[in-house]
Write a protein that holds these residues in place. Structure first.
Motif, short mmCIF file in Angstrom:
data_model
loop_
_atom_site.label_atom_id
_atom_site.label_comp_id
_atom_site.label_asym_id
_atom_site.label_seq_id
_atom_site.Cartn_x
_atom_site.Cartn_y
_atom_site.Cartn_z
N TYR A 4 42.71 6.61 14.79
CA TYR A 4 43.64 6.59 15.77
C TYR A 4 44.58 7.98 15.52
O TYR A 4 45.07 9.22 16.38
CB TYR A 4 44.86 5.31 16.23
N ILE A 5 44.84 7.57 14.06
CA ILE A 5 45.76 8.71 13.57
C ILE A 5 44.86 10.39 13.71
O ILE A 5 45.69 11.58 14.12
CB ILE A 5 46.44 8.78 11.97
N LYS A 6 44.38 10.17 13.50
CA LYS A 6 42.66 11.82 13.65
C LYS A 6 42.65 12.39 15.32
O LYS A 6 42.46 13.20 15.24
CB LYS A 6 41.35 11.23 13.08
N SER A 7 42.84 11.18 15.65
CA SER A 7 42.30 11.81 17.58
C SER A 7 43.46 12.71 17.52
O SER A 7 43.72 13.07 19.22
CB SER A 7 42.63 10.37 18.16
N ILE A 8 45.36 11.91 17.05
CA ILE A 8 46.14 12.53 17.27
C ILE A 8 46.57 14.00 16.37
O ILE A 8 46.82 14.17 16.88
CB ILE A 8 47.47 11.88 17.05
N VAL A 9 46.50 13.61 15.43
CA VAL A 9 47.00 14.77 14.62
C VAL A 9 45.80 15.91 14.45
O VAL A 9 46.52 17.23 14.81
CB VAL A 9 46.30 14.53 13.09
N GLU A 10 44.81 15.90 15.03
CA GLU A 10 43.30 16.76 15.02
C GLU A 10 43.69 16.61 16.99
O GLU A 10 44.16 16.29 17.55
CB GLU A 10 41.66 16.18 14.71
N ILE A 11 43.11 18.48 17.07
CA ILE A 11 43.83 18.65 18.26
C ILE A 11 42.18 18.07 19.53
O ILE A 11 40.52 18.12 18.87
CB ILE A 11 43.63 20.57 18.94
N ASN A 12 42.87 16.67 20.63
CA ASN A 12 41.98 16.14 21.04
C ASN A 12 42.62 16.40 22.40
O ASN A 12 43.89 16.71 22.54
CB ASN A 12 41.41 14.93 20.93
N ASP A 13 41.85 16.47 23.39
CA ASP A 13 41.88 16.30 24.79
C ASP A 13 42.69 15.49 25.50
O ASP A 13 42.41 14.48 26.92
CB ASP A 13 40.70 16.69 25.80
N ASN A 14 43.61 13.84 24.71
CA ASN A 14 44.77 14.00 25.15
C ASN A 14 45.69 13.75 25.24
O ASN A 14 46.21 14.44 24.19
CB ASN A 14 44.01 12.55 24.62
N PRO A 15 46.74 12.47 25.41
CA PRO A 15 48.46 13.02 26.09
C PRO A 15 49.07 12.93 24.98
O PRO A 15 49.84 14.03 24.59
CB PRO A 15 48.83 12.08 26.81
N VAL A 16 48.91 12.36 23.45
CA VAL A 16 49.33 12.11 22.83
C VAL A 16 49.27 13.66 21.52
O VAL A 16 50.21 13.92 21.24
CB VAL A 16 49.00 10.66 22.21
N SER A 17 47.73 13.77 22.16
CA SER A 17 47.99 14.96 21.06
C SER A 17 48.14 15.97 21.65
O SER A 17 48.69 16.77 20.10
CB SER A 17 46.13 14.78 21.14
N ARG A 18 48.30 15.84 22.62
CA ARG A 18 48.84 17.34 23.39
C ARG A 18 50.06 17.36 23.13
O ARG A 18 51.14 18.89 22.54
CB ARG A 18 48.77 17.15 25.03
N PHE A 19 50.58 15.87 23.13
CA PHE A 19 52.51 16.05 22.56
C PHE A 19 53.04 16.38 21.12
O PHE A 19 53.72 17.43 21.18
CB PHE A 19 52.62 14.76 23.58
N PHE A 20 52.03 15.85 20.42
CA PHE A 20 52.03 15.95 18.74
C PHE A 20 52.11 17.56 18.79
O PHE A 20 52.91 18.43 17.71
CB PHE A 20 50.65 15.45 18.03
N SER A 21 51.25 18.10 19.49
CA SER A 21 50.78 19.98 19.80
C SER A 21 51.95 20.83 19.39
O SER A 21 52.24 21.14 19.11
CB SER A 21 49.99 19.56 20.15
N LEU A 22 52.16 19.88 20.65
CA LEU A 22 53.35 20.81 21.17
C LEU A 22 54.89 20.26 20.55
O LEU A 22 55.76 21.63 20.38
CB LEU A 22 53.72 20.92 22.82
N CYS A 23 55.45 19.49 20.01
CA CYS A 23 56.01 19.48 19.33
C CYS A 23 56.33 19.89 17.92
O CYS A 23 56.74 20.08 17.22
CB CYS A 23 56.49 17.65 18.94
N ILE A 24 55.07 19.97 17.51
CA ILE A 24 54.86 20.48 16.00
C ILE A 24 55.63 22.37 16.36
O ILE A 24 55.98 23.09 15.60
CB ILE A 24 53.39 20.78 15.39
#
Length: 236
Positions: A4-24
Motif C-alpha cells: 500500500y505504501i509502495k502504491s503511494i510513494v511510487e508514481i501510480n495512477d491513483n488519487p492518493v499517489s497523485r496527491f502525494f506527488s503534488l505535495c512533494i
C-alpha cells in the motif's frame, strides 16, 4: 501495508499517489524559495526563524519520503546508490551535517540543497521524457562532446600561432588561448580577448562558422531523441 505504501510513494495512477506527488513537488518549491530568501541580507530575526522552521519541516518530510522509498524498494542498496536515491540523500544531507554546528563553517554544504531541484524530475512527466531522450542519445552526445573538445584544442593552437607575437599578454600559451577558443566556438564572444592580426581575424571567421554549426548539432540530436521518446499513450 508495504504494498500500500509502495502504491503511494511510487508514481501510480491513483488519487492518493497523485496527491502525494503534488505535495512533494510543492515542498520542493517551498524549500527552494526558502533557500533563496535566506541569502537576503539583514533579514528580520523573526523571519529567519520562520524560514528555519519551514526548512526543518521540509527536511522532515523529505527524510520520511527517503526512508519510505528504501523500505518499499525491492533492492534497497540498488535504490540507495541509484540516481534518484543519491539525489534524495543529498537533498537532506546538508541539514543533518549542519545540525547543532555553526553554519559558517559548513556554508559550502548548503549548496547541496540545490539537489532538491532534481527531485522534481521524478514527478514531472516532461522531465522524465527528457531524461529518457538523453539516455537514448547518449552515444551521439558523447561523440559530439569529444569532437567539440578536439575543435576547441585545434582553435586554441591555431589562434596561439596567429596572435602570440602580437598579443603575448593574452595568448602567451595554448592554455591561455583555450579561453578564447571556448568563447568563440560557443559564439559567446565576451570581447575581452580578440585577434588583431589579419591571419587571426580570418582564422576567427572560420572558427565562428564552425561554432554556429556546433550550437545547432546538439539541438537536433536532442529534438530527434525527444520525438522518439514520447510514449504512444502520450501522443494519444
Amino acid at each position: 501495508m508495504k504494498e500500500y505504501i509502495k502504491s503511494i510513494v511510487e508514481i501510480n495512477d491513483n488519487p492518493v499517489s497523485r496527491f502525494f506527488s503534488l505535495c512533494i513537488q510543492a515542498l520542493i518549491l517551498v524549500s527552494i524559495v526558502t533557500f533563496s530568501m535566506e541569502t537576503i541580507p539583514d533579514l528580520d530575526p523573526k523571519t529567519r526563524s520562520i524560514l528555519h522552521f519551514v526548512e526543518t519541516f521540509c527536511v522532515i518530510i523529505f527524510t520520511i519520503e527517503y526512508l519510505l522509498r528504501i523500505y518499499v524498494a525491492n533492492h534497497k542498496l540498488k535504490f540507495i546508490f541509484s540516481f534518484f536515491g543519491l539525489i534524495d540523500f543529498l537533498a537532506i544531507l546538508p541539514f543533518y551535517l549542519a545540525f547543532g554546528v555553526d553554519l559558517r563553517s559548513l556554508r559550502a554544504l548548503r549548496f547541496l540543497r540545490l539537489f532538491r531541484i532534481f527531485k522534481l524530475v521524478r514527478y514531472n512527466r516532461a522531465m522524465t521524457q527528457f531524461t529518457r531522450a538523453i539516455k537514448s542519445a547518449k552515444e551521439q552526445i558523447f561523440l559530439f562532446i569529444f569532437i567539440t573538445l578536439i575543435l576547441i584544442y585545434f582553435a586554441a593552437v591555431g589562434i596561439y600561432y596567429f596572435e602570440n607575437q602580437a598579443q603575448p599578454e593574452h595568448f602567451s600559451s595554448i592554455f591561455d588561448s583555450l579561453w578564447w577558443a571556448i568563447i568563440t566556438l560557443t559564439t559567446v564572444g565576451y570581447g575581452d580577448v580578440y585577434p588583431i592580426t589579419i591571419g587571426g581575424k580570418m582564422f576567427t571567421f572560420f572558427i565562428l562558422m564552425i561554432g554556429l554549426g556546433i550550437v545547432a548539432i546538439p539541438t537536433g540530436i536532442i529534438s530527434s531523441a525527444l520525438t522518439k521518446s514520447v510514449d504512444p499513450d502520450d501522443k494519444k
